[in-house]
Design an enzyme around this catalytic site. Structure first.
Site, PDB file in Angstrom:
ATOM      1  N   ASP A 135      57.014  71.645  20.024  1.00  0.00           N
ATOM      2  CA  ASP A 135      56.449  71.952  18.846  1.00  0.00           C
ATOM      3  C   ASP A 135      57.637  72.081  17.599  1.00  0.00           C
ATOM      4  OD1 ASP A 135      54.042  71.968  20.091  1.00  0.00           O
ATOM      5  OD2 ASP A 135      54.181  74.086  20.417  1.00  0.00           O
ATOM      6  N   VAL A 136      57.417  71.394  16.527  1.00  0.00           N
ATOM      7  CA  VAL A 136      58.283  71.446  15.441  1.00  0.00           C
ATOM      8  C   VAL A 136      57.501  71.853  14.105  1.00  0.00           C
ATOM      9  CG1 VAL A 136      59.851  69.717  16.628  1.00  0.00           C
ATOM     10  CG2 VAL A 136      58.210  68.807  15.059  1.00  0.00           C
TER      11      VAL A 136
END
Length: 173
Positions: A128-129
């Site tokens: 997840d960014v």
């Protein structure tokens, strides 16, 4: 050739939809959605239990079994997976892949062990960014609910070196 791989989010054994990873809204039964995707002949499905790790809950083995019974394409399951034993149980039920997120951050050696035991083709690392205040992407931890100092590209390369066969990149923004 393009591949169609829907990613379905699970919470409390139901399908949910989020906006920016917040305020999950119930959208239906995962088995009913699965039947629709069977008819559409998608290439693969990904099921992610978005609250299992935060709730310190193990994977939903009964639901995974129901999915395996109804699913006519390969599928991946992620959420609450903390050990090789969890992975073995998920594979024995019928999943072809597991998705690891939090444990890849906390203990990357699990990715190496898993790829050696089950083959890299069955190990997906989910990353997840989110953008920081300066507009730079960083790895986001849902367990800690904060941005980490990890560069997503460097982390992805590290996970590939540890044996991840696939990467699933999710933009929180």
């Amino acid at each position: 050739a393009s591949r169609i791989i829907p990613c379905l989010l699970l919470q409390n054994q139901g399908l949910v939809k989020t906006v920016k990873f917040k305020t999950p809204k119930y959208v239906g039964c995962p088995i009913n959605a699965l039947k629709i995707f069977n008819e559409k002949e998608v290439d693969e499905l990904i099921f992610l239990d978005i609250t299992a790790t935060r709730e310190k809950r193990r994977p939903l083995f009964k639901l995974i079994s129901e999915i395996a019974t109804e699913c006519f394409m390969p599928f991946c399951y992620g959420g609450g997976i903390n050990s090789l034993e969890d992975m073995q149980a998920i594979f024995s039920i019928g999943a072809e892949k597991v998705a690891i997120n939090t444990q890849a951050i906390l203990g990357p050696s699990l990715i190496k062990q898993a790829s050696k035991q089950f083959g890299s083709q069955s190990i997906v690392v989910s990353i997840d960014v989110k953008k920081d205040l300066f507009g730079n992407y960083k790895v986001f931890s849902h367990l800690r609910k904060k941005l980490l100092k990890l560069d997503p590209v460097k982390f992805a390369i590290q996970m590939e070196k540890m044996g991840a066969g696939e990467l699933l990149i999710n933009s929180v923004d």
